[in-house]
Write an enzyme that holds these catalytic residues in place. Structure first.
Site, PDB file in Angstrom:
ATOM      1  N   GLY A  11     -25.010  -1.392  32.992  1.00 49.88           N
ATOM      2  CA  GLY A  11     -25.679  -2.615  32.574  1.00 49.88           C
ATOM      3  C   GLY A  11     -24.921  -3.884  32.929  1.00 49.88           C
ATOM      4  O   GLY A  11     -23.696  -3.879  33.062  1.00 49.88           O
ATOM      5  N   HIS A  27     -30.072  -1.791  32.752  1.00 49.99           N
ATOM      6  CA  HIS A  27     -30.579  -3.017  32.129  1.00 49.99           C
ATOM      7  C   HIS A  27     -29.721  -4.238  32.460  1.00 49.99           C
ATOM      8  O   HIS A  27     -28.503  -4.165  32.577  1.00 49.99           O
ATOM      9  CB  HIS A  27     -30.644  -2.836  30.613  1.00 49.99           C
ATOM     10  CG  HIS A  27     -29.322  -2.486  29.984  1.00 49.99           C
ATOM     11  ND1 HIS A  27     -28.394  -3.431  29.611  1.00 49.99           N
ATOM     12  CD2 HIS A  27     -28.780  -1.287  29.674  1.00 49.99           C
ATOM     13  CE1 HIS A  27     -27.345  -2.835  29.085  1.00 49.99           C
ATOM     14  NE2 HIS A  27     -27.543  -1.526  29.125  1.00 49.99           N
ATOM     15  N   ASP A  28     -30.397  -5.365  32.629  1.00 55.19           N
ATOM     16  CA  ASP A  28     -29.765  -6.684  32.772  1.00 55.19           C
ATOM     17  C   ASP A  28     -28.972  -6.856  34.057  1.00 55.19           C
ATOM     18  O   ASP A  28     -28.176  -7.791  34.174  1.00 55.19           O
ATOM     19  CB  ASP A  28     -28.862  -6.983  31.568  1.00 55.19           C
ATOM     20  CG  ASP A  28     -29.605  -6.915  30.250  1.00 55.19           C
ATOM     21  OD1 ASP A  28     -30.503  -7.750  30.038  1.00 55.19           O
ATOM     22  OD2 ASP A  28     -29.314  -6.018  29.435  1.00 55.19           O
TER      23      ASP A  28
END
Length: 257
Positions: free
Chosen positions: A138, A120-121
């Site tokens: 992440g 994520h991200d």
């Protein structure tokens, strides 16, 4: 190109008419896929995922899944993918969280080989190669034309500068400056990626300037702040050194030493 009869493409998904979708693939309602793309069999594309033109998604790939984060509460975060990327077997890319910008981004012309993972991200630039089993935690930022060899691992919130090279099984726990080759776990610097620089057209003069900056950074025994000031002078006449300096200035959690 046809959508296989056994594929499940949600009626609200926006899939261009010439996208090929293989057998038993599942595409969710908030997915957008641009022209010229090919989706292999048994792939899953879900969430608010936007995929550009001319991308290749191999069998058993998972794109746009929920982030692996305990704080995620089902927010409509995104995965945005550019053009001309290739995702090989069992690659997984998760969408963002509200603890960052809410978006995982992948640029253009990247190759993510089998079993790679982008958490994520993360933000990936263009022309990146991630070899089999390489993984990003992440909030990782990867610059253009980087190479991550097999099973290279990058710790969360780290930045990898333009054209950096991470050797097989590298364990990256601090930022890697642009053009630097790294190896080991924890990763340590091992010269510059001169081969990669030549491949994309850097001149011998620019390569020599980056080598000089590397020696100042890693072999002069200067403190980091003093080395950066010396490199700042070189950057006035070398765009490549300016790129290296920018990656040093952006380092938030220290650099490999």
């Amino acid at each position: 190109m046809p959508i296989d009869a056994s594929a499940h493409v949600h009626p609200e998904a926006q899939v261009d008419d010439d996208v090929d979708v293989g057998p038993f693939t599942v595409i969710g309602p908030h997915v957008k896929i641009g022209a010229g793309s090919s989706i292999g069999p048994h792939a899953v594309i879900d969430g608010h995922t936007t995929i550009g033109r001319n991308n290749t998604v191999s069998q058993f790939v998972s794109l746009g899944g929920e982030p692996q984060h305990r704080g995620y509460q089902g927010e409509p975060t995104e995965l945005v993918i550019g053009d001309g990327n290739t995702f090989r077997e069992y690659c997984s890319v998760h969408r963002g969280t509200m603890f960052d910008q809410g978006v995982t981004r992948i640029g253009d012309d990247n190759l993510l080989m089998a079993y790679t993972h982008v958490a994520h991200d993360c933000v990936l630039g263009n022309g990146i190669t991630m070899a089999n089993g390489a993984s990003l935690a992440g909030h990782v930022n990867i610059g253009d034309h980087c190479i991550l060899a097999g099973f290279a691992l990058v710790y969360q919130f780290r930045h990898i500068g333009t054209l950096a090279f991470l050797a097989y099984c590298s364990g990256v726990v601090q930022d890697v400056p642009a053009f630097v080759r790294s190896a080991g776990s924890p990763a340590e610097p091992h010269g510059i990626n001169s081969i990669g620089m030549r491949r994309i057209g850097y001149s011998n003069g620019e390569i020599a300037a980056v080598k000089k900056a590397y020696r100042t950074l890693y072999r002069s025994k200067m403190r980091l702040a003093d080395a950066k000031e010396a490199i700042r002078e070189y950057a006035q006449t070398s765009p490549a050194v300016a790129t290296m300096l920018a990656s040093l200035d952006n380092a938030q959690r220290g650099i490999i030493r």
